[in-house]
Write a protein that holds these residues in place. Structure first.
Motif, PDB file in Angstrom:
ATOM      1  N   MET A 237      10.781  -3.852  89.242  1.00  0.00           N
ATOM      2  CA  MET A 237       9.770  -3.244  90.104  1.00  0.00           C
ATOM      3  C   MET A 237       8.484  -4.058  90.090  1.00  0.00           C
ATOM      4  N   LEU A 238       8.055  -4.490  88.914  1.00  0.00           N
ATOM      5  CA  LEU A 238       6.852  -5.309  88.816  1.00  0.00           C
ATOM      6  C   LEU A 238       7.036  -6.646  89.532  1.00  0.00           C
ATOM      7  N   ALA A 239       8.200  -7.253  89.351  1.00  0.00           N
ATOM      8  CA  ALA A 239       8.475  -8.541  89.990  1.00  0.00           C
ATOM      9  C   ALA A 239       8.516  -8.428  91.513  1.00  0.00           C
ATOM     10  N   SER A 240       8.891  -7.261  92.014  1.00  0.00           N
ATOM     11  CA  SER A 240       8.950  -7.073  93.465  1.00  0.00           C
ATOM     12  C   SER A 240       7.568  -6.862  94.066  1.00  0.00           C
ATOM     13  N   GLY A 241       6.554  -6.751  93.210  1.00  0.00           N
ATOM     14  CA  GLY A 241       5.196  -6.611  93.698  1.00  0.00           C
ATOM     15  C   GLY A 241       4.602  -5.220  93.574  1.00  0.00           C
ATOM     16  N   MET A 242       5.361  -4.279  93.029  1.00  0.00           N
ATOM     17  CA  MET A 242       4.805  -2.936  92.844  1.00  0.00           C
ATOM     18  C   MET A 242       3.710  -2.972  91.790  1.00  0.00           C
ATOM     19  N   SER A 243       2.653  -2.226  92.024  1.00  0.00           N
ATOM     20  CA  SER A 243       1.584  -2.120  91.035  1.00  0.00           C
ATOM     21  C   SER A 243       1.979  -1.070  89.995  1.00  0.00           C
ATOM     22  N   ILE A 244       1.282  -1.075  88.884  1.00  0.00           N
ATOM     23  CA  ILE A 244       1.545  -0.061  87.860  1.00  0.00           C
ATOM     24  C   ILE A 244       1.305   1.324  88.444  1.00  0.00           C
ATOM     25  N   GLY A 245       0.263   1.474  89.248  1.00  0.00           N
ATOM     26  CA  GLY A 245      -0.022   2.756  89.883  1.00  0.00           C
ATOM     27  C   GLY A 245       1.113   3.218  90.796  1.00  0.00           C
ATOM     28  N   GLU A 246       1.674   2.301  91.557  1.00  0.00           N
ATOM     29  CA  GLU A 246       2.799   2.646  92.434  1.00  0.00           C
ATOM     30  C   GLU A 246       4.021   3.057  91.621  1.00  0.00           C
ATOM     31  N   ILE A 247       4.241   2.370  90.516  1.00  0.00           N
ATOM     32  CA  ILE A 247       5.399   2.683  89.661  1.00  0.00           C
ATOM     33  C   ILE A 247       5.230   4.065  89.034  1.00  0.00           C
ATOM     34  N   THR A 248       4.046   4.339  88.497  1.00  0.00           N
ATOM     35  CA  THR A 248       3.850   5.647  87.857  1.00  0.00           C
ATOM     36  C   THR A 248       3.846   6.777  88.878  1.00  0.00           C
ATOM     37  N   GLU A 249       3.484   6.489  90.109  1.00  0.00           N
ATOM     38  CA  GLU A 249       3.559   7.502  91.163  1.00  0.00           C
ATOM     39  C   GLU A 249       5.018   7.776  91.535  1.00  0.00           C
ATOM     40  N   ALA A 250       5.817   6.726  91.599  1.00  0.00           N
ATOM     41  CA  ALA A 250       7.236   6.876  91.944  1.00  0.00           C
ATOM     42  C   ALA A 250       8.051   7.461  90.798  1.00  0.00           C
ATOM     43  N   TYR A 251       7.615   7.217  89.569  1.00  0.00           N
ATOM     44  CA  TYR A 251       8.323   7.674  88.373  1.00  0.00           C
ATOM     45  C   TYR A 251       7.337   8.414  87.470  1.00  0.00           C
ATOM     46  N   PRO A 252       7.151   9.697  87.701  1.00  0.00           N
ATOM     47  CA  PRO A 252       6.151  10.468  86.935  1.00  0.00           C
ATOM     48  C   PRO A 252       6.396  10.499  85.423  1.00  0.00           C
ATOM     49  N   SER A 253       7.611  10.179  84.983  1.00  0.00           N
ATOM     50  CA  SER A 253       7.865  10.152  83.541  1.00  0.00           C
ATOM     51  C   SER A 253       7.233   8.923  82.882  1.00  0.00           C
ATOM     52  N   LEU A 254       6.795   7.966  83.693  1.00  0.00           N
ATOM     53  CA  LEU A 254       6.099   6.792  83.171  1.00  0.00           C
ATOM     54  C   LEU A 254       4.595   7.000  83.286  1.00  0.00           C
ATOM     55  N   SER A 255       3.877   6.438  82.337  1.00  0.00           N
ATOM     56  CA  SER A 255       2.418   6.439  82.387  1.00  0.00           C
ATOM     57  C   SER A 255       1.950   4.990  82.415  1.00  0.00           C
ATOM     58  N   GLU A 256       0.695   4.809  82.741  1.00  0.00           N
ATOM     59  CA  GLU A 256       0.129   3.461  82.698  1.00  0.00           C
ATOM     60  C   GLU A 256       0.252   2.888  81.283  1.00  0.00           C
ATOM     61  N   ALA A 257       0.018   3.737  80.287  1.00  0.00           N
ATOM     62  CA  ALA A 257       0.114   3.293  78.888  1.00  0.00           C
ATOM     63  C   ALA A 257       1.531   2.859  78.540  1.00  0.00           C
ATOM     64  N   SER A 258       2.543   3.573  79.040  1.00  0.00           N
ATOM     65  CA  SER A 258       3.925   3.207  78.709  1.00  0.00           C
ATOM     66  C   SER A 258       4.305   1.883  79.362  1.00  0.00           C
ATOM     67  N   VAL A 259       3.907   1.678  80.617  1.00  0.00           N
ATOM     68  CA  VAL A 259       4.223   0.413  81.297  1.00  0.00           C
ATOM     69  C   VAL A 259       3.534  -0.747  80.586  1.00  0.00           C
ATOM     70  N   LYS A 260       2.261  -0.602  80.291  1.00  0.00           N
ATOM     71  CA  LYS A 260       1.541  -1.667  79.591  1.00  0.00           C
ATOM     72  C   LYS A 260       2.081  -1.872  78.185  1.00  0.00           C
ATOM     73  N   GLY A 261       2.470  -0.785  77.530  1.00  0.00           N
ATOM     74  CA  GLY A 261       3.039  -0.901  76.188  1.00  0.00           C
ATOM     75  C   GLY A 261       4.333  -1.684  76.179  1.00  0.00           C
TER      76      GLY A 261
END
Length: 70
Positions: free
Chosen positions: A32-56
């Protein structure tokens, strides 16, 4: 030490590494990140993820890459 963000066990995703407390594979997150999605877009699409989890996950992968290069 904090709990790791990347976990793997036979009961989830056939043992593939995943983000802790989710069923989201680390490879899917990276795709998802490689396709150009931002962390915000990812956490919006997948509510079980947080910004902290993606960065972690990214921090853990970077540290693992440094260890394997040494």
């Amino acid at each position: 030490m904090n709990d790791p963000w990347i976990v793997a066990d036979a009961e989830h995703l056939g043992g593939k590494p995943r983000v802790r407390d989710t069923r989201i594979a680390v490879t899917h997150l990276l795709e998802m990140l490689a396709s150009g999605m931002s962390i915000g877009e990812i956490t919006e699409a997948y509510p079980s993820l947080s910004e902290a989890s993606v960065k972690g996950v990214l921090v853990e992968l970077a540290k693992a890459a440094e260890r394997s290069a040494a």
